[in-house]
Design a protein around this motif. Structure first.
Motif, PDB file in Angstrom:
ATOM      1  N   GLU A  27       0.823  -1.208   0.000  1.00  0.00           N
ATOM      2  CA  GLU A  27       0.000   0.000   0.000  1.00  0.00           C
ATOM      3  C   GLU A  27       0.860   1.263   0.000  1.00  0.00           C
ATOM      4  N   ALA A  28       1.984   1.229   0.724  1.00  0.00           N
ATOM      5  CA  ALA A  28       2.878   2.384   0.778  1.00  0.00           C
ATOM      6  C   ALA A  28       3.531   2.645  -0.580  1.00  0.00           C
ATOM      7  N   ILE A  29       3.894   1.587  -1.293  1.00  0.00           N
ATOM      8  CA  ILE A  29       4.499   1.747  -2.613  1.00  0.00           C
ATOM      9  C   ILE A  29       3.487   2.349  -3.584  1.00  0.00           C
ATOM     10  N   LEU A  30       2.271   1.830  -3.569  1.00  0.00           N
ATOM     11  CA  LEU A  30       1.239   2.367  -4.470  1.00  0.00           C
ATOM     12  C   LEU A  30       0.988   3.843  -4.191  1.00  0.00           C
ATOM     13  N   PHE A  59      -0.248   5.254  -7.630  1.00  0.00           N
ATOM     14  CA  PHE A  59      -0.979   4.219  -8.354  1.00  0.00           C
ATOM     15  C   PHE A  59      -2.241   3.885  -7.567  1.00  0.00           C
ATOM     16  N   ASP A  60      -3.264   3.375  -8.266  1.00  0.00           N
ATOM     17  CA  ASP A  60      -4.458   2.928  -7.550  1.00  0.00           C
ATOM     18  C   ASP A  60      -4.215   1.496  -7.052  1.00  0.00           C
ATOM     19  N   SER A  61      -5.184   0.936  -6.356  1.00  0.00           N
ATOM     20  CA  SER A  61      -5.002  -0.416  -5.795  1.00  0.00           C
ATOM     21  C   SER A  61      -5.985  -1.402  -6.410  1.00  0.00           C
ATOM     22  N   LYS A  62      -6.200  -1.313  -7.714  1.00  0.00           N
ATOM     23  CA  LYS A  62      -7.215  -2.125  -8.386  1.00  0.00           C
ATOM     24  C   LYS A  62      -6.672  -3.410  -9.005  1.00  0.00           C
ATOM     25  N   HIS A  63      -5.359  -3.657  -8.926  1.00  0.00           N
ATOM     26  CA  HIS A  63      -4.772  -4.756  -9.687  1.00  0.00           C
ATOM     27  C   HIS A  63      -4.043  -5.763  -8.796  1.00  0.00           C
ATOM     28  N   GLN A  64      -3.681  -6.879  -9.412  1.00  0.00           N
ATOM     29  CA  GLN A  64      -2.946  -7.925  -8.721  1.00  0.00           C
ATOM     30  C   GLN A  64      -1.523  -7.459  -8.438  1.00  0.00           C
ATOM     31  N   ALA A  65      -0.940  -8.052  -7.396  1.00  0.00           N
ATOM     32  CA  ALA A  65       0.419  -7.665  -7.028  1.00  0.00           C
ATOM     33  C   ALA A  65       1.121  -8.814  -6.326  1.00  0.00           C
TER      34      ALA A  65
END
Length: 189
Positions: free
Chosen positions: A33-36, A41-47
């Protein structure tokens, strides 16, 4: 409690990076979350994270959730895995991949370990920012990429030194006086 400082490089341009400080007991989900947030960046994708070595080879996987793919070993889950549990040496590295379709990749390197917490920070925290983050969806301004380069180089923010309004008032006055005196300004045919 140990504070770990990681440098998170954008893989395609190592002059673009963010330094993130995080407690060793916090999870990889917190780091994700900190990197996004640091790269906007949003948080809508796989990681997923990969434990790595000095040659940036991908090792054990730490995923946001189990994905429908083959794993050599069962992946660890970000929300259950603490950062400190995966630090194997003082130069620990990780690879972070976000949005598997676009393939955003970031190289993460442990750069400092401290026992002192900064009471002014809420961890995880971005403590340094270098370079312009890539645009997640490839949107460009109306003026294109070249304007961003000029803007960065010369800092074209309002009121920045060298970009004020001085000297502009005399232009209209000169044109008006030229019209009054009957001097030809070259505008008529």
């Amino acid at each position: 409690m140990a504070i770990l400082k990681f440098r998170v490089y954008f893989e395609e341009d190592d002059s673009v990076y963010r330094d993130i400080a995080i407690r060793h007991k916090q999870s990889f989900l917190n780091l994700h979350e900190a990197i996004l947030k640091a790269f906007e960046f949003d948080s809508k994708h796989q990681a997923t994270f990969y434990r790595s070595n000095d040659q940036w080879q991908r090792g054990r996987e730490i995923t946001l959730e189990p994905y429908d793919k083959q794993y050599r070993a069962a992946p660890l889950l970000m929300k259950e895995t603490t950062i400190g549990s995966e630090i194997k040496d003082t130069n620990q590295r990780f690879i972070y991949t976000y949005d598997f379709t676009k393939g955003w990749t970031f190289l993460i390197e442990l750069i400092n370990v401290s026992k002192e917490e900064n009471p002014k920070l809420t961890y995880p925290a971005m403590v340094r920012k270098e370079g312009i983050a890539p645009s997640q969806y490839g949107t460009k301004s109306l003026l294109g990429e070249r304007f961003a380069d000029v803007e960065e180089k010369y800092d074209l923010t309002k009121g920045a030194e060298g970009f004020g309004e001085e000297g502009e008032e005399g232009v209209d006055d000169q044109e008006a006086s030229a019209d009054d005196t009957g001097t030809d300004t070259g505008d008529e045919f």
